[in-house]
Design a protein around this motif. Structure first.
Motif, PDB file in Angstrom:
ATOM      1  N   LYS A  93      51.720  43.650  39.424  1.00 26.87           N
ATOM      2  CA  LYS A  93      52.494  43.103  39.517  1.00 26.87           C
ATOM      3  C   LYS A  93      51.970  41.928  38.771  1.00 26.87           C
ATOM      4  N   ASN A 102      50.302  44.295  33.355  1.00 29.04           N
ATOM      5  CA  ASN A 102      51.805  43.384  31.998  1.00 29.04           C
ATOM      6  C   ASN A 102      52.703  44.678  32.641  1.00 29.04           C
ATOM      7  N   PHE A 103      52.094  45.907  32.451  1.00 31.33           N
ATOM      8  CA  PHE A 103      53.102  46.846  32.931  1.00 31.33           C
ATOM      9  C   PHE A 103      51.775  48.489  33.801  1.00 31.33           C
ATOM     10  N   GLN A 152      48.056  47.633  31.845  1.00 36.28           N
ATOM     11  CA  GLN A 152      47.062  46.607  30.968  1.00 36.28           C
ATOM     12  C   GLN A 152      47.217  45.488  31.677  1.00 36.28           C
ATOM     13  N   GLN A 175      47.580  41.721  32.468  1.00 38.77           N
ATOM     14  CA  GLN A 175      47.938  40.336  31.562  1.00 38.77           C
ATOM     15  C   GLN A 175      47.191  39.369  31.061  1.00 38.77           C
ATOM     16  N   SER A 176      47.024  39.071  30.552  1.00 37.69           N
ATOM     17  CA  SER A 176      46.687  37.514  29.877  1.00 37.69           C
ATOM     18  C   SER A 176      46.586  36.277  30.192  1.00 37.69           C
TER      19      SER A 176
END
Length: 345
Positions: A129, A133-134, A150, A152-153
């Motif tokens: 988490k 992102n998921f 994917q 997270q940025s």
């Protein structure tokens, strides 16, 4: 070599995991790489391994489309549009891996996580988490699960030092500081077996010393402090362990050679003393073959009148192996479910 259940699940989904520059993390080369290239002929594959035995196996692909790395910290030369991660046996190592790899991926890179049900893979969603992102489960077969996610940025820059855990060990009049990265045996503190071994070290140690299966370098560091002047060699199959051991030695003002080896595959010298808490776990399964092979082969790496001292769970039948392969074996101690065995050449 039979294709593992994990790689069979990947092959089952192989048409959907096309990529130009995929990164395979601790994926065993048991036929999956060749199968992947059959379906995705232009892919340039990079394999990153923290296990030296798996790294050597991946080098055998003999394909100029495949590049292999064995290291503690992976840094991409080319950004990857896909990463496939074999879920590690240590949940802490999973977070370490995600944090490290994020900056090596393209913005829209696909993350695939695969592992055996009994190996903790069901916790992938929860554990990822802070990084993804998921993380969605998309397939299950062969007692394994496959997740897709994917990154997270704007994740923080990876800093290796932030992932060490530290603890102290007192031996004689010395207090040593131990550093251990995720996935390294006894990362959170001194294990009982090593503690029993340290209480039963040879009274005098000199010359060349081999710490086999060194982990975070506890045994070698203690010997280095108790017996100054010894020449220390630390061997392990894990890049994370070897880096931890190097850090432990440095923290305590000690020097030693660190050597990656699959059991004794890359050990060339002879030693006056071999001191070890040999590993008997591999992956999520109990596995004794590596230690039994070590005991069978170690005599050729002992000097004349060399000494080997090991600790093991007392239920393991190592003395007969040592008697046959090395010589008369003494039981020095049995304590807290562990036994210390010793023999001389």
């Amino acid at each position: 070599m039979a294709i593992s259940n994990i790689n069979q699940l990947l092959i089952r989904n192989i048409d959907g995991i096309s990529a130009a520059t995929p990164l395979f993390v601790n994926i065993v080369n048991d036929g999956f790489i060749a199968e992947y290239l059959t379906h995705h002929t232009t892919a340039k594959i990079t394999c990153y391994h923290t296990n030296f035995a798996d790294y050597k196996l991946s080098q055998m692909s003999e394909n100029n489309q495949v590049t292999s790395h064995f290291c503690v910290e992976y840094k991409a030369q080319v950004k990857h549009d896909l990463v496939i991660i074999n879920f590690p046996k240590s949940k802490a190592e999973f977070g370490f891996t995600l944090a490290m790899l994020a900056e090596s991926m393209t913005e829209d890179a696909t993350v695939i996580i695969v592992g055996e049900n009994k190996g903790g893979i069901k916790s992938a969603d929860k554990l990822s988490k802070n990084y993804l992102n998921f993380c969605n489960k998309v397939d299950a077969a062969r007692h394994c699960l496959l997740y897709v996610g994917q990154f997270q940025s704007d994740l923080p820059k990876f800093e290796l030092d932030e992932f060490y855990k530290y603890y102290s060990v007192t031996v004689g009049d010395n207090q040593l500081k131990i550093a251990a990265l995720p996935g390294v045996f006894s990362q959170n503190g001194l294990d009982v077996g090593t503690d029993v071994l340290l209480e039963n070290l040879p009274q005098s140690i000199k010359g060349k010393v081999l710490d086999f299966g060194c982990g975070a370098g506890v045994i070698a560091a203690c010997i280095g402090k108790l017996f100054p002047g010894t020449k220390l060699t630390l061997v392990d199959v894990s890049a994370l362990a070897l880096q931890s051991a190097k850090t432990t030695l440095a923290l305590n003002g000690l020097n030693g050679e660190s050597l990656a080896s699959d059991s004794l595959s890359d050990v060339k010298e002879r030693y006056d003393f071999v001191i070890s808490n040999p590993p008997f776990h591999q992956g999520v399964k109990t596995h004794y073959a590596a230690t039994e092979q070590f005991l069978t082969k170690i005599k050729q790496h002992l000097s004349t009148h060399g000494c080997i001292t090991i600790v093991a769970n007392s239920f393991l039948k190592y003395p007969p192996i040592m008697e046959k392969a090395i010589g008369t074996t003494k039981t020095l101690a049995i304590k807290k479910g562990f036994a210390v065995y010793q023999c001389f050449t």
